[in-house]
Structures are given as C-alpha cells and as structure tokens.
Design a protein around this motif. Structure first.
Motif, PDB file in Angstrom:
ATOM      1  N   PHE A 101       0.834  -1.205   0.000  1.00  0.00           N
ATOM      2  CA  PHE A 101       0.000   0.000   0.000  1.00  0.00           C
ATOM      3  C   PHE A 101       0.871   1.260   0.000  1.00  0.00           C
ATOM      4  N   TRP A 102       1.927   1.244  -0.790  1.00  0.00           N
ATOM      5  CA  TRP A 102       2.863   2.361  -0.829  1.00  0.00           C
ATOM      6  C   TRP A 102       2.128   3.636  -1.233  1.00  0.00           C
ATOM      7  N   ALA A 103       2.371   4.694  -0.503  1.00  0.00           N
ATOM      8  CA  ALA A 103       1.803   6.017  -0.751  1.00  0.00           C
ATOM      9  C   ALA A 103       0.283   6.005  -0.736  1.00  0.00           C
ATOM     10  N   SER A 104      -0.310   5.223   0.130  1.00  0.00           N
ATOM     11  CA  SER A 104      -1.769   5.227   0.290  1.00  0.00           C
ATOM     12  C   SER A 104      -2.082   5.312   1.784  1.00  0.00           C
ATOM     13  N   GLY A 162       6.771   1.534   6.872  1.00  0.00           N
ATOM     14  CA  GLY A 162       5.397   2.006   7.068  1.00  0.00           C
ATOM     15  C   GLY A 162       5.314   3.514   7.208  1.00  0.00           C
ATOM     16  N   SER A 163       6.230   4.114   7.952  1.00  0.00           N
ATOM     17  CA  SER A 163       6.166   5.562   8.143  1.00  0.00           C
ATOM     18  C   SER A 163       6.548   6.327   6.880  1.00  0.00           C
ATOM     19  N   VAL A 164       7.543   5.848   6.123  1.00  0.00           N
ATOM     20  CA  VAL A 164       7.915   6.519   4.872  1.00  0.00           C
ATOM     21  C   VAL A 164       6.790   6.377   3.851  1.00  0.00           C
ATOM     22  N   MET A 168       4.831   9.486   2.224  1.00  0.00           N
ATOM     23  CA  MET A 168       4.738   9.706   0.776  1.00  0.00           C
ATOM     24  C   MET A 168       3.290  10.010   0.379  1.00  0.00           C
ATOM     25  N   TRP A 169       2.349   9.331   1.010  1.00  0.00           N
ATOM     26  CA  TRP A 169       0.942   9.588   0.707  1.00  0.00           C
ATOM     27  C   TRP A 169       0.561  10.999   1.157  1.00  0.00           C
TER      28      TRP A 169
END
Length: 173
Positions: A101-104, A162-164, A168-169
């Motif tokens: 779920f990168w950047a979501s 998780g925090s990065v 990004m989101w």
C-alpha cells in the motif's frame, strides 16, 4: 601519676569496681530499690497466652493455597519462543503492508503492525522470559540473542517502511 593509673592521679580506691559516691551524689544512693521483675502480672494471667473468646472481626478466614510458582518445580523451562516468532511475523507483515500500500492511507496499517503491535508483543516476550528465568532450571538456546536482535532489526525496518510510505501519501496530497 601512679603506674597503675595511666590517666592521672587516682581517688585512692581500687580500680575495677563501681564508685560509691554516697548520698550527696545526684542520681545515686547507697540503697536503691531492686529492679522490677519481668514476668506475668500479679494475677497470674498471661496477656500473650491463648484466649477463649473470638477475636474482633470474627474468625480468621481459612488460608488459601498459594498458586504454584515456576521456581518451585524442577521441571526445565525455556523462553516463550512463540511470542518472539509472533513479533517477527508481525514486523514482516508490517513491511509487506507498507510496500503493498505504498503512498496510500492504508500504509499506516503496516506502520501499526510493525510498530506498536510488534513492539508490544516483543515486550510481552521479554516480560514472560524474565519471569521464567527465576525457575530452578532455565534452558536458553544459544541462538536466542541473535533471534532477538534480528527481530528488533525487522521491527525497525517495518516501522521505517510504514512511516515513509505513509509520509509519501501525505506528501502527494
């Protein structure tokens, strides 16, 4: 100075006994009352002896048996390996959720899995392991410190991913 008294001139009485200063000396008289005896009172009743009446508050409750302690038995115990494995698995799931779920907004779930939840399980492992170390026979595998360190590294990586991912989101909004 006499050779028998190194502190100066003496009073003329032999050394080693109590001084008899006579009735003019405060606090001392030639005749003192004998000391009081330390026994039961004159009535013959022992204040510390058993009583026939029920104590204040009713009869004492029956003693409950103590729960068995891990230190009382001679059965060997070891660390709670399952909790250490669970903490590592939660951290890996947190890394996977952060990557999938990168950047979501769902990437915060990866941070939560690898962060507070995995760290809480690792704290529970440490607490229970410390309690088990008080047992009479505690068997610790040689690989446990390495597994603990690796779990900490995976947890730290999961928190970072998780925090990065969540940052990004937030940054792309």
């Amino acid at each position: 100075m006499s050779p028998s008294n190194p502190f100066g001139p003496g009073t003329g009485r032999p050394t080693g006994g109590p001084a008899n200063h006579g009735p003019g000396y405060p606090g001392a008289s030639p005749r003192q009352a004998p000391p009081a005896s330390y026994g039961p009172p004159a009535g013959g009743v022992n204040p510390f002896g058993p009583t026939s009446s029920v104590p204040v508050g009713g009869p004492a409750p029956a003693p409950t048996p103590a729960p068995p302690s891990p230190s009382g038995s001679l059965e060997p115990v070891g660390p709670p390996i399952g909790l250490l494995i669970a903490a590592a698995v939660l951290a890996v799931l947190g890394i996977a959720a952060g990557a999938v779920f990168w950047a979501s907004p769902l990437s915060i779930a990866g941070w939560a899995l690898a962060g507070p939840i995995a760290i809480g399980v690792l704290a529970l492992f440490t607490s229970r392991d410390t309690a088990r170390r008080s047992a009479a026979i505690y068997l610790r595998p040689d690989w446990l410190p390495l597994a603990y360190a690796m779990t900490m590294i995976v947890i730290a990586a999961g928190v970072v991913v998780g925090s990065v991912s969540f940052a990004m989101w937030i940054g792309h909004r």
